[in-house]
Every structure is written in C-alpha cells, then in structure tokens.
Design a protein around this motif. Structure first.
Motif, PDB file in Angstrom:
ATOM      1  N   SER A 289      23.342  76.972  12.928  1.00 58.75           N
ATOM      2  CA  SER A 289      23.975  75.655  13.098  1.00 58.75           C
ATOM      3  C   SER A 289      25.491  75.706  12.931  1.00 58.75           C
ATOM      4  N   SER A 290      25.999  76.736  12.238  1.00 56.80           N
ATOM      5  CA  SER A 290      27.453  76.868  12.067  1.00 56.80           C
ATOM      6  C   SER A 290      27.978  78.113  12.765  1.00 56.80           C
ATOM      7  N   SER A 291      27.214  78.642  13.697  1.00 59.29           N
ATOM      8  CA  SER A 291      27.594  79.889  14.360  1.00 59.29           C
ATOM      9  C   SER A 291      28.421  79.613  15.620  1.00 59.29           C
ATOM     10  N   ASN A 309      38.384  88.487  12.806  1.00 53.62           N
ATOM     11  CA  ASN A 309      38.351  87.176  12.153  1.00 53.62           C
ATOM     12  C   ASN A 309      37.907  87.363  10.703  1.00 53.62           C
ATOM     13  N   CYS A 310      38.797  87.136   9.763  1.00 55.30           N
ATOM     14  CA  CYS A 310      38.493  87.385   8.348  1.00 55.30           C
ATOM     15  C   CYS A 310      37.403  86.460   7.816  1.00 55.30           C
ATOM     16  N   SER A 311      37.148  85.354   8.507  1.00 52.00           N
ATOM     17  CA  SER A 311      36.107  84.425   8.063  1.00 52.00           C
ATOM     18  C   SER A 311      34.726  84.790   8.589  1.00 52.00           C
ATOM     19  N   CYS A 312      34.660  85.738   9.527  1.00 48.24           N
ATOM     20  CA  CYS A 312      33.385  86.128  10.136  1.00 48.24           C
ATOM     21  C   CYS A 312      32.580  86.965   9.147  1.00 48.24           C
ATOM     22  N   THR A 313      31.352  86.553   8.863  1.00 48.72           N
ATOM     23  CA  THR A 313      30.528  87.252   7.864  1.00 48.72           C
ATOM     24  C   THR A 313      29.427  88.095   8.478  1.00 48.72           C
ATOM     25  N   ALA A 314      29.065  87.865   9.753  1.00 48.88           N
ATOM     26  CA  ALA A 314      27.995  88.645  10.382  1.00 48.88           C
ATOM     27  C   ALA A 314      28.035  88.429  11.887  1.00 48.88           C
ATOM     28  N   TYR A 315      27.403  89.364  12.623  1.00 48.06           N
ATOM     29  CA  TYR A 315      27.300  89.213  14.069  1.00 48.06           C
ATOM     30  C   TYR A 315      25.995  89.817  14.560  1.00 48.06           C
ATOM     31  N   SER A 316      25.595  89.407  15.790  1.00 47.37           N
ATOM     32  CA  SER A 316      24.361  89.919  16.382  1.00 47.37           C
ATOM     33  C   SER A 316      24.347  89.584  17.867  1.00 47.37           C
ATOM     34  N   ASN A 317      23.368  90.169  18.583  1.00 44.72           N
ATOM     35  CA  ASN A 317      23.138  89.804  19.976  1.00 44.72           C
ATOM     36  C   ASN A 317      22.436  88.449  20.065  1.00 44.72           C
ATOM     37  N   GLY A 324      19.808  94.187  24.717  1.00 45.03           N
ATOM     38  CA  GLY A 324      20.618  93.207  24.002  1.00 45.03           C
ATOM     39  C   GLY A 324      21.857  92.800  24.770  1.00 45.03           C
ATOM     40  N   SER A 325      22.207  91.529  24.671  1.00 47.26           N
ATOM     41  CA  SER A 325      23.417  91.007  25.314  1.00 47.26           C
ATOM     42  C   SER A 325      23.827  89.730  24.596  1.00 47.26           C
ATOM     43  N   GLY A 326      25.039  89.276  24.901  1.00 48.75           N
ATOM     44  CA  GLY A 326      25.545  88.066  24.261  1.00 48.75           C
ATOM     45  C   GLY A 326      26.019  88.327  22.847  1.00 48.75           C
ATOM     46  N   CYS A 327      26.706  87.353  22.280  1.00 52.06           N
ATOM     47  CA  CYS A 327      27.316  87.518  20.957  1.00 52.06           C
ATOM     48  C   CYS A 327      27.103  86.263  20.114  1.00 52.06           C
ATOM     49  N   LEU A 328      26.652  86.475  18.887  1.00 55.09           N
ATOM     50  CA  LEU A 328      26.516  85.414  17.894  1.00 55.09           C
ATOM     51  C   LEU A 328      27.342  85.789  16.676  1.00 55.09           C
ATOM     52  N   LEU A 329      28.177  84.880  16.197  1.00 48.06           N
ATOM     53  CA  LEU A 329      28.993  85.111  15.001  1.00 48.06           C
ATOM     54  C   LEU A 329      28.674  84.063  13.945  1.00 48.06           C
ATOM     55  N   TRP A 330      28.632  84.513  12.674  1.00 45.26           N
ATOM     56  CA  TRP A 330      28.464  83.602  11.539  1.00 45.26           C
ATOM     57  C   TRP A 330      29.735  83.637  10.688  1.00 45.26           C
TER      58      TRP A 330
END
Length: 647
Positions: A289-291, A309-317, A324-330
C-alpha cells in the motif's frame, strides 16, 4: 442445481415480507422492485444514459443487465457492477478509472440475512494495488498483489491452479477478474462469509453440493500483520514468528510471551551509501500500500534505483513469469510477510547482507588456484579451507561451553533482543566509549540490573580473536578488583560481552580532566593504586592461570560507585604455564606509552610487562599527566623520561 444458490440480492437492506413484490422495467431503462401492496419502490437500479428501447435480460453468466434495444452489446446497467457477497466468473472487482466506480464484495449479516455485513473484499488502490479483506477500514486478510500467476498471498491456490485456469488483467487501478472453470459445465464462485473469510467454491456433481477449494484465512499466518513489522510468519517450526536478519523484537518480553504484533526493529541503523541488500527467498511480498512500482524495469535497474534512494528499504520483481520483470520498491517498515514463493531484497548495513561481489571474487580466486597449483596441492588446500570455512562460530562456542561445564563454570548466554532492548537499540545516548575492537554501551535489564555491553565490531577480524580470548579468560577469573562478566551473546553476527556497570566509568576520565581530578584526593588515589595492584597480583600469582594482561592502562581501570578499581579488557591477555615466565611474539600489541621496552623492541613479554604498565599508571595518577602527551619546554622527554631525569 438443487437446492438453488443465491448469488445476488437487489434489496439487501429492505426485505419484502410477503409475495406481493413486482419487478418492473421503466421506459427510461430503470429496473424497479415494487411492493405490490403499497405500490412503493423497494429498490431501484441506476441509469448512466437515456435508453430509447430498453431491454432487461438475465444472461448466462448470472449478470442481470439493461441494454438498449438498438445496441445490444452496450450495457446501460448491470448487476455485476454492484456485487453482493459473491463473485462469479467474468466479474470485475476493483476501481474503474473512467467512471470512478469501485466494485467490492460485502459479506451478508448472516446465512439468513443478506443485509450488508462488516466484511468487505476489495482492491486497495494505494501503492501497488492488492486484494484485501477488511472489517470496516481494518485489514483482516491480505490476499496480496497480482504477481502474474496468482494473488501472491493466496499460496493455497497453487494446489488447484490446474483445475482453475485464471486470467487477471491489471489495467491502471482496475483488476479484471476472468476466473474460468476447466470445463464449461462446471460452476465456481467466490464468497465473502459472514464470519470474515474468503472462500472459493466449486459445484460437485458427484455430491451435488458446493465444495471448498480455497479458504482464507487458513491459519494464523494468514491474519494480517500477525507477526508485526520486519518479521515473517511460518507455519513450522514453532514459534511461528521470526524477525528478519538484522532485526530483533521491539519488546522482547512480549515476544517471549508470544505477543508478536509489535514486530521487530533494526539492530543497526542504515547508513545509505554503505548499505547492501540481503536476498530472502520464498516469501509473500510485504504490504504494497505504500510501495512504488514500474512495469518496464528489470531487477538490476530496480536495485540501482533503490540503492540511490536512502529511504528505500526493499525491492522485488512485480511479475514472476519468465524470470521476473517489473520493479516494486518499499520505503518503510515491511508488513505482513509469510512463507510464499517470491524473492525479496531487503536493505541492511553493509556488514550484514551477503556480499555478492566478495563471493564472485572468491570464485575467481579458486579458479585461479586451479591453474596455478598442482591438483594434489590444490586438493589439500581446498580441504583445509573448507574445513575452516564450515566451522561456524557457534561450534566454537559449544566447545567452549562444554569445556566450561567440565570446569564447573557457568556463563549465561543472553538473547540478542534482550540486550538490544536494554541498551535502547544501541542508542548513541547510551554509548560509554569506543575502542579499536568496538563500542561499549550502558543499559539496564528488565530486573533492574545495570550493565555495560561491549559490542564487538563486525568488521574487525582481530576483534573476533579478542572476543574469544576475553570470554575464555574472564570466565575463569573471579576477584574483587577485576570487572565481573555477567554473560555474553553470539547471535545474528553480533558478538557481545555483558559486564557489570561501573558507574564512575574509567580512571582516565578523572585524572586527565582538569575539573574531575579534583574529586580524587590522595586517599582515593592511593585506594585506586592499591586496588589495581591487588588485581594484578591475583592475575600474576593467585589465580588458577597466570595471566599477562598486556594492555594495562588508565582507560582499562574501571571505577565502581565507591571508586574501587577494577581491571577490565582482557582481549590481548595471554596465559602462562606454571613454570613459564616469559614469551615472545612477532606481533606487538597494546597501547604505546604503556608498553615495556623489551616488549616493544624484542616482542618479549612477561609479568614485568604488566608491572611496567602499572608503574606508568601510578605516575599518571600522581601527576595527572599522560605519559605520551607530557611535554616540558626545551625537552623531548615523556613523563617517564622526565621523572627519571629529575632524580
């Protein structure tokens, strides 16, 4: 089917109590349910545009539609836009970006009352859209975002994926559900239950009943954020909640009592440019919800963006298909993770994550050695290397623990979460000092005991040797003028020594401070000198082991509340056999200004080395001056040279 199954109710909140109800279609295209007795409208459809020749039809999919007679393909109104508690194949659920219509499923109040219940199944459009079951505004179950194959949180669905081919399209913020049965003569439906669950059912011709294929929540781990932030839930082994690597329980006492909802917090704060990423496999991705998301980026581009991005805590496809494709950031805490089937890369301080580049270098070194050495020699080196690599630190600890048991020693092992909580997560406000091997923090255990925690630097290879040496020695030494070791901790690459807290800290903070040295009258100074001497005599003569400290200095003389001296820091200490009086080393270690000449020049050390350092300490206590920083105009002598010259 028999019995018939209700899949949609128009007048959910207004019941007809008799058989007088009449269903009407007006010239304008409105569908009305009228009370035949009072001629009052019980329920009415809506109309988005004027119809010239409206026709109402119940189509084979179960959709009640109103269409213009001149344009049979265009629906003016349809029941599929106003769902009840049931989802049928072909139904859309989610947000329509054009009309602003939100399609949701709402539970019935009970099995006998179709009125709107408390539970809603919907697509949460915040961040990367995901399917959720809510009770009011509170999320109860998160079925997760669509990962190209399925809703990532409905892992049980994999058991029936061959029976129920699915086709979901993510268009802007609308999720179009086209769930189709394997056979055209089969029937399936999804239902939000009055008790707060989501079920996928299919009609069994053998039993003439609806059978459950999927039911959520299936267990404790399906409940939203059951384990709190920065942790994941697993069915086995117990306990089901586990903190991620690099994190510890926020409230250790609650965690031990199986109250996990407060989650976990970082052991070490992030430092942005020096951070790395730890790969976690087999997870349901955290709450999105906040990604932030991007469909076109690959995984490497995703990592690069997160790293910047120093605020980025995790990433995934986003999509797991085709590699795998696309990008998700938390960007915040990671919420609601459990066992699943995706990879998640979590940001950690550089000392904690797996260093992939080092692994590649290691592989290159091995490959180079194959070309360089004879096969027999390489096999021997590789064998020894593997043996050393595979000997984990915990194995060493078990060996030491077993040996201490033989010696009737008892050194408690503290849980990392207990120490982190006691030191307020190693807060800088709790830091007492910092040395070559790490930092020291003050803290308080839950029983009120004040402690000093020596946190070994993770990056220091020499620090690991110091840690082992200190544990081996101090566990066997008991004297009123030696600092007391309460226990230790080896967990998540952390190596901690827990001592009794010395309220007055170290001797150097008094004698080298212009204002605080006034608190030490001659009686107290003599008391400190005497206490240090008694501790030294114990190490050299009275203990079971003859111990040479090798790093005796004012900062390693701690003072309790009564200003009694206690010798600390045995990281460089060495033991002598009963008849041994001297040893040599090629590596001189210690603090210049306290190292004896024979040790500095020849590497020879003995009890005399500690006596020399003790003499320097006495002179510093008496004069209030540091040996190495002592300076007299027109002289190049240190404090020792000056004292010797003035004789």
């Amino acid at each position: 089917m028999s019995p018939l199954t209700v899949v949609w109710v128009a007048n959910r909140e207004t019941a007809l109590n008799d058989t007088s109800g009449v269903l009407k279609l007006t010239d304008q295209g409105l569908v009305l349910l009228v009370n035949g007795t009072s001629n009052s409208t019980v329920w009415s459809s809506t109309l988005s545009s004027k119809a010239e020749n409206p026709v109402a039809q119940l189509v084979v999919s179960g959709n009640l539609v109103v269409k213009d007679g001149h344009n049979g393909e265009h629906f003016l109104w349809q029941s599929f836009d106003f769902l009840g508690d049931t989802l049928l194949p072909g139904t859309k659920i989610g947000w329509d970006p054009v009309t602003g219509l939100e399609r949701t499923m709402t539970s019935s109040k009970s099995a006998d009352d179709p009125g709107h219940g408390d539970f809603i199944f919907r697509i949460d459009p915040r961040g990367y859209p995901q399917a959720v079951l809510t009770n009011g505004t509170a999320i109860m179950v998160r079925v997760g975002p669509w990962n190209g194959l399925m809703f990532s949180g409905a892992t049980i669905y994999l058991r029936y994926s061959k029976l129920l081919p699915s086709d979901y399209d993510f268009i802007e913020k609308e999720l179009i559900c086209k769930l189709q049965p394997l056979h055209t003569y089969s029937f399936i439906r999804s239902v939000v239950t009055p008790w707060g669950g989501v079920q996928l059912l299919h009609w069994s011709r053998q039993t003439s009943s609806w059978e459950t294929l999927l039911s959520l929540p299936e267990g404790e781990c399906d409940k939203y954020s059951h384990c709190g932030a920065n942790s994941f839930c697993r069915v086995t082994p117990a306990p089901i909640c586990t903190c991620l690597e690099g994190f510890v329980p926020k409230y250790p006492r609650k965690w031990k009592d199986l109250y996990w909802s407060d989650g976990c917090v970082r052991i070490t704060p992030l430092s942005c440019s020096k951070d790395g990423f730890k790969k976690h496999s087999g997870l349901v991705l955290p709450d999105t919800s906040s990604s932030w998301h991007n469909k076109t980026m690959n995984l490497q581009e995703c990592e690069d963006l997160c790293r910047k991005n120093c605020s980025c805590t995790a990433y995934s496809n986003m999509d797991v298909r085709r590699g795998g494709s696309g990008c998700l950031l938390w960007f915040h805490d990671l919420i609601d993770m459990r066992q699943g089937g995706q990879d998640l890369y979590i940001r950690l301080p550089m000392s904690e994550p797996d260093d992939e580049s080092n692994k590649k270098k290691l592989v290159g070194m091995i490959a180079g050695s194959i070309l360089f050495f004879m096969s027999m020699m390489f096999g021997l080196v590789l064998c020894l290397w593997r043996k050393k690599l595979e000997e984990p630190e915990i194995f060493w600890w078990k060996q030491r623990a077993h040996k201490r048991e033989k010696d009737d020693m008892d050194l408690p092992m503290f849980d990392l979460s207990t120490i982190v909580y006691a030191t307020n997560y190693f807060s800088s406000d709790n830091k007492l000092g910092e040395g070559g091997f790490g930092s020291v923090y003050k803290g308080a255990l839950e029983n009120g005991t004040e402690i000093a925690v020596k946190r070994l630097s993770i990056d220091s290879e020499q620090g690991l040797d110091e840690f082992k040496n200190e544990v081996q020695l101090i566990a066997k030494l008991q004297h009123r003028n030696l600092v007391k070791l309460l226990g230790c901790c080896i967990q998540q690459k952390e190596k901690l020594l827990i001592y009794e807290l010395m309220p007055n800290r170290s001797l150097d903070t008094f004698i080298f401070d212009d204002s605080r040295r006034k608190l030490l009258d001659w009686a107290k100074r003599f008391q400190i000198i005497g206490g240090t001497a008694r501790g030294l005599v114990y190490l050299h003569q009275d203990s079971r082991l003859r111990v040479i400290h090798r790093d005796l200095k004012t900062s390693n003389i701690l003072l309790d509340k009564d200003m009694n001296a206690k010798i600390s820091d045995f990281g460089l200490a060495r033991t002598f056999a009963g008849d041994q009086t001297e040893a040599r080393t090629k590596r001189v270690m210690g603090t210049y200004g306290y190292i004896s000449p024979e040790y500095a020049v020849r590497g020879s050390f003995s009890t005399k080395s500690d006596v020399f350092a003790f003499g320097v300490i006495v002179l510093e206590i008496v004069s209030g001056r540091k040996n190495r920083e002592f300076c007299v105009p027109h002289q190049s002598l240190n404090l020792l040279g000056h004292v010797s010259d003035t004789k």
